[in-house]
Write an enzyme that holds these catalytic residues in place. Structure first.
Site, mmCIF file in Angstrom:
data_model
loop_
_atom_site.group_PDB
_atom_site.id
_atom_site.type_symbol
_atom_site.label_atom_id
_atom_site.label_comp_id
_atom_site.label_asym_id
_atom_site.label_seq_id
_atom_site.Cartn_x
_atom_site.Cartn_y
_atom_site.Cartn_z
ATOM 1 N N GLU A 138 0.848 -1.194 0.000
ATOM 2 C CA GLU A 138 0.000 0.000 0.000
ATOM 3 C C GLU A 138 0.881 1.241 0.000
ATOM 4 O O GLU A 138 1.792 1.371 0.818
ATOM 5 C CB GLU A 138 -0.916 0.003 1.225
ATOM 6 N N ASN A 179 -3.017 -1.386 7.879
ATOM 7 C CA ASN A 179 -4.356 -1.843 7.521
ATOM 8 C C ASN A 179 -4.289 -3.362 7.417
ATOM 9 O O ASN A 179 -3.876 -3.910 6.402
ATOM 10 C CB ASN A 179 -4.804 -1.220 6.197
ATOM 11 N N GLU A 236 -10.414 4.953 9.506
ATOM 12 C CA GLU A 236 -10.612 4.564 8.109
ATOM 13 C C GLU A 236 -11.139 3.135 7.983
ATOM 14 O O GLU A 236 -10.695 2.343 7.154
ATOM 15 C CB GLU A 236 -9.313 4.747 7.321
ATOM 16 N N ARG A 265 -1.386 4.160 16.799
ATOM 17 C CA ARG A 265 -1.395 5.319 15.885
ATOM 18 C C ARG A 265 -2.530 6.282 16.238
ATOM 19 O O ARG A 265 -3.656 5.871 16.510
ATOM 20 C CB ARG A 265 -1.512 4.860 14.434
ATOM 21 N N ASP A 317 -2.059 14.697 6.485
ATOM 22 C CA ASP A 317 -1.647 13.410 5.933
ATOM 23 C C ASP A 317 -0.418 13.554 5.035
ATOM 24 O O ASP A 317 -0.507 13.353 3.824
ATOM 25 C CB ASP A 317 -2.805 12.786 5.154
ATOM 26 N N GLU A 359 5.717 10.294 13.454
ATOM 27 C CA GLU A 359 5.679 9.504 12.224
ATOM 28 C C GLU A 359 5.865 10.405 11.005
ATOM 29 O O GLU A 359 5.145 11.390 10.826
ATOM 30 C CB GLU A 359 4.342 8.762 12.135
ATOM 31 N N GLU A 364 4.017 9.410 -1.028
ATOM 32 C CA GLU A 364 2.621 9.335 -1.450
ATOM 33 C C GLU A 364 2.124 10.646 -2.047
ATOM 34 O O GLU A 364 1.476 10.654 -3.094
ATOM 35 C CB GLU A 364 1.746 8.927 -0.266
ATOM 36 N N TRP A 372 -13.792 12.908 2.797
ATOM 37 C CA TRP A 372 -12.496 12.727 3.453
ATOM 38 C C TRP A 372 -11.992 13.940 4.228
ATOM 39 O O TRP A 372 -10.970 13.869 4.910
ATOM 40 C CB TRP A 372 -11.442 12.306 2.416
#
Length: 656
Positions: A151, A194, A277, A310, A356, A378, A384, A518
């Site tokens: 991912e 995830n 999520e 997290r 994000d 983090e 991304e 979102w």
């Protein structure tokens, strides 16, 4: 007999550990004193260097003279990972208390090169500022129908998993552990946060596969962690509930965790994404996140393990019509009331920004608001939102800004990260490890900043270049050093964020998420752009900061330009501190960004013949795509805002 040194399979780039980096030690006579698995690793490294370059290595009490002595004689205060280094009377000596420290000391000498063996060097003390320096791999065991094998992975498949199982050949995993040790990383989570059904079984009936990976990483001091689903007692144990206060659930976790440590005695712990999520969590049982984290912490505590919980928890079913709900507020609102309630071996893992991993966003106020909780910060090495390793975007300067940012009096982010520094990995099974060869610089820089958060990132870039390239071509440092700001110029302006294609997040789509659930909005209209996060008239997010920062962010007049649209909705004619209007800044930066990429493409082309042909070809291919994409960003952003505002470019350039 020294341990064999893992080297990448044929055709795989050695990254920042080519054989040539070991020439300065490999031509000399060395002594290794001490015992233990990591001392054996040190001996294996120097023995291989000597075999290649003609030097000699001895163990323990052999007679001298020696050019380099590596010995377990350092003071206990150094801890397991610290070391000393000095040079006197023609001999360089590295001393350590633990085997990991001796390994890091050897790699320090490798970085110094010939300079380690000349002149005099007073005793220097070296040790990591942060005890945990970790990579989270978002790798799936089974290929996910949407996210694939990895991912947000932009470097091929997984190093660990293929075809629904662990890879049988672990030599490349060993070589990876060696690379990680060479930049100071000491922990890896080997699967996606995830956690899907196949991956859930790594905790129980497939723990042997995790143990094999841990065995490959262990010789380089890298501990293995596992992402687990909060619903594991239901998914794996047949229980009806996963309530963290249920005695049966707690017993299941304790027994399961004990079996994990039977298979992996040095197991690091769990990583958990809960109530986020769509992932299950304690909210389903009316419990808090501290309740959930502490249940797992209790199971891990007898074995010395840690749970990384997290803090990426927010409403991802937001109504875009509602301007009072603000995704940026969510982590602070959820977790600050729980400060002091987390167990000592529970670490709250907080993204460095409130949204994000955008190319520009403020530092998360949560990092400075939980003094009685261990926090890990983090970052995201996998790019991304910063070009997905198709664009050159060296993130060292951004990360350094974050780590040096002082959220409270006298304490910067790097000091507040008592639970460590974590990055989402950018590594896969690509021959160049990171897809784009120059993206290796992000992984190396992260590791070195995790060791020393206040280090100069540009010095770390020089280190990586010097280790990676036999002869660093002129102009290569400049290509990387300004690449983050170049990327920022041709993408989302002034901290507004996103504006990317939904789902895969590559390429421009100004309104791609604007009417989605979102919570990633820019609110551009005919009169202006930006999100009002002030206390006076907006979402109140600015008030989550300590007073000096809250006051600065509250007003458009005092808010830094680079974050203006994150905190405020302003007219297109608003004048920035640079003297330009917002709309002209948008036009100018997008043209400038493309021009800088065009110049970089020419510079890279001129380096043909100075860079290994395969590496040069891969980078040239990626630069061609970066230029195409940068032009697309420029034209879509500029046209969108020209059509919204009706304000022409004062320079008269072509806007469609």
């Amino acid at each position: 007999m020294p341990l064999p040194v893992p080297v990448p399979p044929e055709g795989v780039d050695p990254a920042w550990l080519p054989d040539e980096a070991f020439r300065p030690i490999g031509t000399r006579r060395m002594l290794v004193r001490g015992s233990g698995p990591l001392v054996d690793t040190v001996h294996g490294e120097v023995a291989r260097a000597c075999e290649r370059f003609g030097g000699r290595v001895e163990r323990d009490a052999a007679p001298g003279p020696f050019d380099l002595v590596l010995e377990l004689t350092g003071p206990q205060e150094l801890g397991d990972e610290g070391f000393t280094c000095r040079r006197e009377d023609g001999r360089t000596t590295v001393g350590a208390y633990g085997g990991a420290g001796l390994l890091y000391g050897l790699l320090h000498v490798v970085r110094l090169g010939e300079a380690a063996f000349h002149g005099e060097r007073q005793r220097e003390y070296h040790g990591p500022a942060l005890a945990l320096r970790m990579l989270d791999h978002w790798d799936n065991v089974a290929v996910h129908p949407v996210m694939g094998q990895v991912e947000r992975g932009y470097a091929g498949g997984s190093l660990f998993w293929a075809d629904g199982r662990a890879r049988g050949e672990l030599e490349r995993v060993r070589a990876y552990g060696r690379l990680l040790a060479a930049c100071g990383i000491n922990a890896v989570a080997v699967n996606n946060v995830n956690v899907h059904e196949t991956e859930a079984h790594l905790l129980t009936d497939r723990i042997g596969e995790v143990a094999a990976i841990a065995g490959a990483l262990r010789p380089y001091g890298v501990r293995t962690h596992l992402s687990v689903t909060f619903a594991a007692p239901v998914v794996l144990g047949g229980l009806e509930r996963a309530d963290p206060l249920d005695a049966g659930v707690r017993e299941w976790w304790a027994e399961t965790t004990a079996r994990v440590y039977e298979a992996v005695p040095d197991f690091g712990g769990y990583v958990v994404k809960a109530d986020s999520e769509g992932q299950p969590g304690p909210f389903a049982y009316g419990r808090s996140h501290a309740d959930g984290a502490n249940m797992l912490a209790a199971a891990l505590d007898p074995h010395g393990g840690t749970v990384h919980w997290r803090a990426f928890v927010y409403n991802h079913h937001q109504d875009w019509r509602d301007r009072t709900t603000d995704r940026a507020r969510a982590a602070y609102d959820h977790f600050v009331p729980l400060d002091g309630e987390f167990a000592p071996n529970a670490v709250l893992q907080v993204k460095h920004g409130p949204m994000d991993f955008q190319v520009r966003e403020p530092v998360s106020p949560l990092i400075g608001a939980m003094p009685d909780t261990r926090l890990a910060v983090e970052l995201q090495a996998t790019q991304e939102y910063t070009g997905q390793q198709r664009h050159v975007c060296w993130l060292g300067p951004m990360w350094s800004e974050v780590l040096r940012f002082r959220l409270e009096e006298g304490a910067c982010v790097g000091e507040l990260a008592r639970g460590g520094l974590v990055a989402v990995s950018n590594v896969g099974d690509d021959p160049f490890w990171t897809g784009h060869p120059l993206a290796q610089a992000n992984l190396y820089t992260f590791g070195r900043l995790a060791w020393q958060p206040d280090a100069d990132p540009h010095e770390l870039l020089d280190e990586w270049l010097g280790l990676t390239f036999a002869s660093v071509p002129e102009g290569l440092c400049d290509l990387l050093s300004g690449s983050w700001r170049t990327y920022e110029k041709y993408t989302a302006p002034l901290g507004v964020g996103f504006m990317v294609q939904p789902g895969h997040h590559y390429g421009p789509s100004v309104d791609g998420y604007e009417y989605s659930p979102w919570g990633t909005y820019h609110f551009a209209d005919r009169d202006g752009i930006g999100v009002d996060r002030s206390v006076a008239g907006g979402t109140g997010y600015a008030g989550q900061y300590a007073k000096p920062w809250a006051e600065m962010y509250e007003s458009p007049q005092t808010c830094p330009d680079e974050l203006l649209l994150f905190f405020h909705h302003v007219p297109y004619g608003h004048v920035l501190k640079s003297g330009k209007t917002v709309i002209q800044h948008i036009y100018d930066t997008h043209f400038e960004g493309v021009a800088e990429v065009e110049e970089a493409v020419e510079t890279w082309a001129s380096l043909a013949g100075q860079v290994e042909p395969g590496r040069h070809a891969r980078v040239a291919e990626r630069y061609a795509e970066q230029l195409r994409s940068a032009r697309e960003w420029r034209d879509q952003i500029n046209s969108y805002f020209f059509r919204k505002s009706g304000v022409p470019d004062e320079s008269g350039r072509t806007i469609f």
